[in-house]
Design an enzyme around this catalytic site. Structure first.
Site, PDB file in Angstrom:
ATOM      1  N   HIS A  56     161.453  -1.105  58.807  1.00  0.00           N
ATOM      2  CA  HIS A  56     161.932  -0.566  57.522  1.00  0.00           C
ATOM      3  C   HIS A  56     163.025   0.447  57.824  1.00  0.00           C
ATOM      4  CE1 HIS A  56     160.985   0.673  53.165  1.00  0.00           C
ATOM      5  NE2 HIS A  56     162.090   1.309  53.523  1.00  0.00           N
ATOM      6  N   HIS A  58     167.100   1.974  56.616  1.00  0.00           N
ATOM      7  CA  HIS A  58     168.289   2.039  55.766  1.00  0.00           C
ATOM      8  C   HIS A  58     169.473   2.469  56.625  1.00  0.00           C
ATOM      9  CE1 HIS A  58     165.968   1.954  51.918  1.00  0.00           C
ATOM     10  NE2 HIS A  58     165.049   2.558  52.656  1.00  0.00           N
ATOM     11  N   LYS A 142     162.642  -7.854  49.195  1.00  0.00           N
ATOM     12  CA  LYS A 142     162.125  -6.518  48.918  1.00  0.00           C
ATOM     13  C   LYS A 142     161.938  -6.332  47.423  1.00  0.00           C
ATOM     14  CE  LYS A 142     160.953  -2.227  49.686  1.00  0.00           C
ATOM     15  NZ  LYS A 142     161.757  -1.286  50.501  1.00  0.00           N
ATOM     16  N   HIS A 179     157.862  -1.878  47.593  1.00  0.00           N
ATOM     17  CA  HIS A 179     157.848  -0.443  47.316  1.00  0.00           C
ATOM     18  C   HIS A 179     156.787  -0.231  46.244  1.00  0.00           C
ATOM     19  CE1 HIS A 179     159.877   3.617  46.899  1.00  0.00           C
ATOM     20  NE2 HIS A 179     159.010   3.597  45.882  1.00  0.00           N
ATOM     21  N   HIS A 217     155.805   1.817  53.554  1.00  0.00           N
ATOM     22  CA  HIS A 217     155.684   3.283  53.626  1.00  0.00           C
ATOM     23  C   HIS A 217     154.478   3.818  52.836  1.00  0.00           C
ATOM     24  CE1 HIS A 217     157.854   2.665  49.918  1.00  0.00           C
ATOM     25  NE2 HIS A 217     159.045   2.590  50.494  1.00  0.00           N
ATOM     26  N   LEU A 262     160.691   9.177  48.732  1.00  0.00           N
ATOM     27  CA  LEU A 262     159.838   8.383  47.850  1.00  0.00           C
ATOM     28  C   LEU A 262     159.288   7.195  48.621  1.00  0.00           C
ATOM     29  CD1 LEU A 262     161.917   8.437  44.534  1.00  0.00           C
ATOM     30  CD2 LEU A 262     159.762   9.619  44.997  1.00  0.00           C
ATOM     31  N   ASP A 290     161.486   3.977  57.626  1.00  0.00           N
ATOM     32  CA  ASP A 290     162.120   4.294  56.340  1.00  0.00           C
ATOM     33  C   ASP A 290     163.166   5.390  56.506  1.00  0.00           C
ATOM     34  OD1 ASP A 290     162.713   4.131  53.646  1.00  0.00           O
ATOM     35  OD2 ASP A 290     161.038   5.389  52.995  1.00  0.00           O
ATOM     36  N   ALA A 306     166.349  11.076  47.125  1.00  0.00           N
ATOM     37  CA  ALA A 306     165.177  10.903  47.982  1.00  0.00           C
ATOM     38  C   ALA A 306     165.555  10.198  49.278  1.00  0.00           C
ATOM     39  CB  ALA A 306     164.106  10.105  47.244  1.00  0.00           C
TER      40      ALA A 306
END
Length: 388
Positions: A56, A58, A142, A179, A217, A262, A290, A306
């Site tokens: 996970h 970004h 996702k 999520h 997460h 988050l 994350d 977030a």
């Protein structure tokens, strides 16, 4: 007996990023208590494990990609790249183009394979799922409930609208990454994950029973228990911040925006449950950092966004948490085996080595013409990756 959250305040506060500098003596004393605990449970000053994956991650877009991808690529062999860019990555064609940008940012001589996932919408078609499965690099889709987190406005408004796509995913073996939070205004921020389990996920696992699902997460005891109660088709990723910190770290002594993410940090009892899941050796739980960088100004604002940027030291952060629990021997399964096995890809060849060698985390890193404040900025990190 004092409430556990109060008891853990001293533990959590020193490891927070961007701590206030007004009380350095308190910070040093409390940080020393953490390191004393770590040293007492350590069995070795060196740990070599199979090369890990981050399931996970970004990396944003445009110039920012080149600023953050090298941190992950130098330690992890694969990472699942989140699709909530602007615009989102909704098709296999878009995923291929995004993947090429990421590969261009990988340092020369480094072996790193981005794994992609598509941004699920109410209109994602079974045909698109077939194209994704045939690509060889898209591992799933996702599910962002619309409005749940950063760049999720185009997300799913009603899971029932996605059933044809989800059934095709189950047929072809693609994974649904979830999520898991509701967005109802009537639900308390700290209850959004629990309510999602009751209202959405419990129904979805029954409606599409063959679908492989990753609860992303997770942050609560409720999520741990739910995951354990399901079949082998349901697993979960866990971040470093949710096993190192509770919500006191973000709120006591002043609001620390660089710890706002988050799902939000929870009370100590939930941190304990999630930590036990991560470190306990259960194959259902695996590494998903994350890591989510944002420019410093976007975090330090009247309405900050977030995300916690942890890619600069993700594996050392996990080593800290596992060592504190006396479970370093379980780090390899969590970081290198469980995720690959769940996604049905071969475990990596090669190894990475960590040594217990303290270093001070910089206060910020360059970020595509801006700067990002990293997790544990200005603090000493007791582990370092030395061979990868």
């Amino acid at each position: 007996r004092r409430d556990a959250d109060t008891m853990m305040a001293a533990l959590s506060l020193p490891v927070a990023g961007a701590l206030r500098r007004t009380a350095p003596c308190v910070t040093r004393r409390a940080l020393g208590r953490i390191h004393a605990t770590v040293s007492a449970t350590a069995g070795s000053d060196r740990l070599t494990i199979t090369a890990p994956d981050d399931w996970h991650l970004h990396v944003r877009d445009d110039a920012k990609i080149a600023s953050v991808v090298p941190f992950t690529a130098r330690v992890f062999r694969r990472a699942l790249i989140m699709p909530n860019t602007v615009p989102p990555v909704r098709t296999t064609h878009e995923a291929a183009a995004y993947r090429e940008k990421i590969l261009a940012a990988v340092p020369k001589g480094v072996s790193f394979e981005p794994q992609m996932t598509l941004y699920l919408t109410d209109n994602t078609s079974p045909d698109e799922i077939e194209a994704a499965a045939a690509s060889g690099f898209v591992r799933g889709c996702k599910l962002y409930p619309a409005g749940a987190t950063t760049n999720s406005d185009a997300g799913v408004t009603d899971v029932n609208k996605c059933i044809p796509a989800l059934e095709k995913m189950a047929e072809l073996g693609l994974v649904l990454e979830v999520h898991g939070e509701v967005t109802h205004g009537s639900v308390d921020m700290f209850d959004r994950e629990r309510v999602f389990l009751d209202e959405v996920l419990s129904k979805l696992v029954d409606k599409v029973p063959g679908l492989k699902i990753v609860m992303e997460h997770i942050t609560t005891q409720d999520a741990v228990e739910f995951c354990k109660a399901q079949g082998d088709n349901v697993a979960a990723t866990i971040t470093p911040q949710h096993i190192l910190l509770n919500r006191n770290a973000m709120l006591i002594g002043g609001i620390r925006p660089h710890l706002y993410c988050l799902p939000i940090l929870k009370r100590e009892s939930h941190r304990v449950a999630v930590t036990a899941a991560a470190t306990g050796g259960d194959k259902k739980f695996f590494l998903g950092s994350d890591s989510a960088p944002h420019p410093k100004g976007a975090k330090e604002s009247a309405c900050g966004c977030a995300g916690v940027f942890s890619a600069h030291a993700a594996l050392p952060f996990y080593a800290m948490a596992f060592e504190k629990e006396g479970k370093l021997e379980n780090l390899e399964a969590f970081a290198s085996r469980n995720g690959a096995d769940f996604y049905g890809v071969p475990r990596n060849e090669g190894t990475v080595t960590l040594v217990r060698e303290g270093w001070e985390c910089p206060g910020e890193y360059e970020f595509g013409g801006d700067v990002v404040v990293p997790f544990m900025a200005g603090q000493e990190i007791p582990w370092r990756v030395v061979e990868a």
